[in-house]
Design an enzyme around this catalytic site. Structure first.
Site, PDB file in Angstrom:
ATOM      1  N   HIS A 152      -3.135  10.826   0.958  1.00 26.41           N
ATOM      2  CA  HIS A 152      -2.656  10.574   2.318  1.00 26.41           C
ATOM      3  C   HIS A 152      -2.122  11.911   2.855  1.00 26.41           C
ATOM      4  O   HIS A 152      -0.928  12.063   3.111  1.00 26.41           O
ATOM      5  CB  HIS A 152      -1.589   9.479   2.306  1.00 26.41           C
ATOM      6  CG  HIS A 152      -1.365   8.816   3.636  1.00 26.41           C
ATOM      7  ND1 HIS A 152      -1.485   7.466   3.853  1.00 26.41           N
ATOM      8  CD2 HIS A 152      -1.012   9.323   4.847  1.00 26.41           C
ATOM      9  CE1 HIS A 152      -1.211   7.165   5.114  1.00 26.41           C
ATOM     10  NE2 HIS A 152      -0.916   8.280   5.740  1.00 26.41           N
ATOM     11  N   GLU A 179      -7.635   8.247   6.447  1.00 31.84           N
ATOM     12  CA  GLU A 179      -7.972   8.911   7.710  1.00 31.84           C
ATOM     13  C   GLU A 179      -8.460  10.351   7.528  1.00 31.84           C
ATOM     14  O   GLU A 179      -7.779  11.299   7.949  1.00 31.84           O
ATOM     15  CB  GLU A 179      -6.762   8.884   8.651  1.00 31.84           C
ATOM     16  CG  GLU A 179      -6.295   7.494   9.002  1.00 31.84           C
ATOM     17  CD  GLU A 179      -5.260   7.484  10.137  1.00 31.84           C
ATOM     18  OE1 GLU A 179      -4.901   8.559  10.653  1.00 31.84           O
ATOM     19  OE2 GLU A 179      -4.825   6.380  10.525  1.00 31.84           O
ATOM     20  N   TYR A 227      -4.347   1.513  16.034  1.00 30.22           N
ATOM     21  CA  TYR A 227      -3.113   1.583  16.839  1.00 30.22           C
ATOM     22  C   TYR A 227      -3.369   1.413  18.330  1.00 30.22           C
ATOM     23  O   TYR A 227      -2.630   0.750  19.027  1.00 30.22           O
ATOM     24  CB  TYR A 227      -2.385   2.919  16.594  1.00 30.22           C
ATOM     25  CG  TYR A 227      -1.805   2.993  15.211  1.00 30.22           C
ATOM     26  CD1 TYR A 227      -0.579   2.422  14.924  1.00 30.22           C
ATOM     27  CD2 TYR A 227      -2.523   3.587  14.170  1.00 30.22           C
ATOM     28  CE1 TYR A 227      -0.054   2.444  13.638  1.00 30.22           C
ATOM     29  CE2 TYR A 227      -2.006   3.624  12.879  1.00 30.22           C
ATOM     30  CZ  TYR A 227      -0.768   3.049  12.620  1.00 30.22           C
ATOM     31  OH  TYR A 227      -0.262   3.064  11.353  1.00 30.22           O
ATOM     32  N   ARG A 249       0.851  -1.199   0.000  1.00 31.83           N
ATOM     33  CA  ARG A 249       0.000   0.000   0.000  1.00 31.83           C
ATOM     34  C   ARG A 249       0.885   1.247   0.000  1.00 31.83           C
ATOM     35  O   ARG A 249       1.687   1.428   0.917  1.00 31.83           O
ATOM     36  CB  ARG A 249      -0.901  -0.003   1.243  1.00 31.83           C
ATOM     37  CG  ARG A 249      -1.696   1.273   1.396  1.00 31.83           C
ATOM     38  CD  ARG A 249      -2.577   1.292   2.650  1.00 31.83           C
ATOM     39  NE  ARG A 249      -3.246   2.570   2.718  1.00 31.83           N
ATOM     40  CZ  ARG A 249      -3.307   3.358   3.783  1.00 31.83           C
ATOM     41  NH1 ARG A 249      -2.781   2.980   4.932  1.00 31.83           N
ATOM     42  NH2 ARG A 249      -3.907   4.524   3.715  1.00 31.83           N
ATOM     43  N   GLU A 266      -3.518  -0.317   8.181  1.00 32.65           N
ATOM     44  CA  GLU A 266      -2.351   0.064   8.989  1.00 32.65           C
ATOM     45  C   GLU A 266      -2.507  -0.524  10.385  1.00 32.65           C
ATOM     46  O   GLU A 266      -3.596  -0.509  10.961  1.00 32.65           O
ATOM     47  CB  GLU A 266      -2.231   1.585   9.187  1.00 32.65           C
ATOM     48  CG  GLU A 266      -1.822   2.360   7.970  1.00 32.65           C
ATOM     49  CD  GLU A 266      -1.741   3.863   8.238  1.00 32.65           C
ATOM     50  OE1 GLU A 266      -1.523   4.275   9.400  1.00 32.65           O
ATOM     51  OE2 GLU A 266      -1.898   4.616   7.270  1.00 32.65           O
ATOM     52  N   ASN A 275      -7.448   1.579  10.045  1.00 34.46           N
ATOM     53  CA  ASN A 275      -6.137   1.712  10.682  1.00 34.46           C
ATOM     54  C   ASN A 275      -6.352   1.640  12.181  1.00 34.46           C
ATOM     55  O   ASN A 275      -7.185   2.358  12.725  1.00 34.46           O
ATOM     56  CB  ASN A 275      -5.491   3.062  10.350  1.00 34.46           C
ATOM     57  CG  ASN A 275      -5.186   3.198   8.862  1.00 34.46           C
ATOM     58  OD1 ASN A 275      -5.248   2.227   8.121  1.00 34.46           O
ATOM     59  ND2 ASN A 275      -4.842   4.393   8.451  1.00 34.46           N
TER      60      ASN A 275
HETATM   61  C1  FCB Z   1      -1.641   7.060  10.925  1.00 34.68           C
HETATM   62  C2  FCB Z   1      -1.212   7.600   9.574  1.00 34.68           C
HETATM   63  C3  FCB Z   1       0.133   7.110   9.113  1.00 34.68           C
HETATM   64  C4  FCB Z   1       1.123   7.009  10.245  1.00 34.68           C
HETATM   65  C5  FCB Z   1       0.532   6.259  11.416  1.00 34.68           C
HETATM   66  C6  FCB Z   1       1.473   6.088  12.566  1.00 34.68           C
HETATM   67  O1  FCB Z   1      -2.537   7.920  11.501  1.00 34.68           O
HETATM   68  O2  FCB Z   1      -2.169   7.262   8.603  1.00 34.68           O
HETATM   69  O3  FCB Z   1       0.560   7.955   8.080  1.00 34.68           O
HETATM   70  O4  FCB Z   1       1.590   8.253  10.577  1.00 34.68           O
HETATM   71  O5  FCB Z   1      -0.626   6.905  11.851  1.00 34.68           O
END
Ligand code: FCB
Length: 470
Positions: free
Chosen positions: A126, A171, A300, A82, A368, A298
């Site tokens: 992006h 995002e 985290y 990607r 992500e 995405n």
């Molecule tokens: C996300 C972004 C990516 C990267 C990660 C850690 O929010 O899409 O570009 O910075 O966080």
């Protein structure tokens, strides 16, 4: 370390494994071959905006070193990669004149991927809006959505014969609320209604792009969202109401128009008169809600929120649009160097809840997931990033949990292939499974890279007859 054995993670046949990057974070060559400036060039060159004054001028020099990076991807054995296209390489002014040399770069990259048996997944946006469009109002104005459609047409006309998977936006929460309300990202604006207008125009841009991609015969079309798993700090009515406002801001702004054909019901409670709807027109919801082949997510870390009674005075609020919410951190777990708590089970919960809530939810790709760690280079030159391996393993296990619970997840892209420019946080945050030495541009695969390679190989061995993509 048998607990980290890749073979213990079992994915469905045909499941896609990949890695992800983004143009401004890795390419460098910021003023080469006719590329126009983007809002991230302007922002990073403004003193005080990024940690250490970091810019993407050189970044990982991927613009010149992409053959080596494709070779690394090939050795990793991923099905798909990607990457994003820098709009201002293609149209330096954001509209009108097309820069052939910019298109040529993505042509070369795409062809090298295909030659290595890697399926391209292209993100059209992006976060790097051409500065020329920002000068005309950026995402605050509706015309930008129309320009995005024009740009999409140019890109799909050139790459559409070879790219199967298209992601319109990455995002949009960050492009609108972090860029135009919180001001922590480019273009660094702190505003109220204009940030809501930006969110709407991003959705509209997405809808227009879907139509263009469909007309061009694109195989798979989707959008990438950073939906959040949010919990309230307590069961008090005030914290529960804060949770609902946070859900509106983080999630429903996107999911309701995309998957339920309506605007979020909690707008008035969340924004009061700021959400005046002045930026909406009849018919917009039909454009925005066009059916998708997939949604990219995405993930985290989760969020916990509490009511913030002293609204105006509370500078810890995330956005300039005061919604009376403050983030708390009750997580007694490890935190990555981003300060993000590591809570893999929140990943399962997010996916399972989303799937329950939206019967029309398209299949999911995780576009992500990864962690920033304080990597060190050993005397022998290797990088033993055990914390990242554990993070990836635990999140992949959480993903298997969601799949087992019935969520239709088709693939997983690790963030990131390379250490790179982490936006306002600069180069101190390392997310790569490959280390980049920014002085020499040397690439060193970390332990996590080798671990991920074994995981992919084990998956292939378990499903030998399965046709991989491409
Ligand atoms: C996300 C972004 C990516 C990267 C990660 C850690 O929010 O899409 O570009 O910075 O966080």
């Amino acid at each position: 370390m048998s607990s980290a054995s890749p073979a213990s993670l079992v994915f469905p046949p045909g499941f896609t494994f990949g890695t992800a990057t983004a143009s401004y974070q890795i390419e460098g060559a910021y003023d080469e071959d006719g590329r126009g400036p983007s809002i991230w060039d302007t922002f990073s060159h403004t003193p005080g905006r990024t940690e250490g004054g970091a810019t993407g001028d050189v970044a990982c020099d991927h613009y010149h070193r992409y053959p080596e990076d494709v070779e690394l991807l090939s050795r990793l054995g991923v099905d798909s990669y990607r990457y994003s296209i820098a709009w201002s390489r293609i149209q330096p002014q954001g509209t009108g004149a097309v820069n052939e040399k910019g298109l040529d770069f993505y042509d070369r990259l795409t062809d090298s991927l295909l030659a290595a048996g890697i399926s391209p997944a292209v993100t059209l946006y992006h976060w790097d809006l051409p500065q020329a469009l920002e000068d005309r109002g950026g995402w605050r104005v509706r015309e930008t959505a129309e320009h995005f459609a024009e740009y999409t047409r140019v890109v799909v006309d050139r790459l559409g014969d070879r790219v199967g998977r298209w992601i319109t936006l990455n995002e949009p929460f960050c492009s609108s609320f972090v860029g135009y309300a919180e001001g922590r990202h480019a273009p660094g604006v702190r505003a109220g209604t204009p940030a809501l207008a930006a969110a709407h125009h991003l959705l509209l841009a997405h809808g227009h792009a879907v139509q263009v991609l469909r007309e061009a015969g694109a195989r798979e079309v989707g959008i990438t969202l950073n939906l959040d798993r949010i919990e309230a700090a307590s069961s008090s009515p005030a914290d529960q109401a804060a949770l609902r406002r946070a859900e509106t801001l983080h999630n429903e702004v996107w999911t309701e128009p995309l998957f339920a054909g309506r605007y979020p019901t909690g707008e008035a409670e969340t924004w009061g008169t700021l959400a005046d709807g002045s930026y909406r027109r009849d018919g917009d919801l039909d454009i925005i809600g066009a059916p998708l082949d997939f949604v990219g997510l995405n993930f985290y870390r989760p969020l916990t929120v509490a009511d913030a009674p002293h609204r105006e005075a509370d500078l810890s609020l995330r956005t300039a649009m005061d919604i009376g919410v403050v983030e708390t951190d009750p997580y007694g777990t490890r935190h990555t160097t981003m300060g993000w708590p590591v809570v893999p089970e929140a990943f399962t919960d997010l996916l399972v809840d989303l799937d329950k809530r939206y019967p029309n939810l398209p299949p999911v790709y995780i576009t992500e997931n990864g962690s920033a760690e304080a990597d060190t280079v050993s005397a022998d030159g290797s990088v033993h990033d055990a914390d990242r391996v554990t993070y990836l393993q635990d999140h992949l296990r959480a993903l298997v949990g969601a799949i087992d619970a019935g969520v239709d997840v088709r693939g997983y892209y690790c963030w990131s292939m390379l250490d790179n420019f982490e936006w306002a946080r600069g180069y101190g945050q390392r997310f790569g499974i490959v280390r980049v030495d920014y002085d020499t541009q040397e690439r060193t695969p970390k332990d996590s890279y080798h671990w991920f390679r074994e995981l992919i190989a084990a998956h292939r061995a378990a499903h030998p007859a399965t046709e991989q993509e491409h």
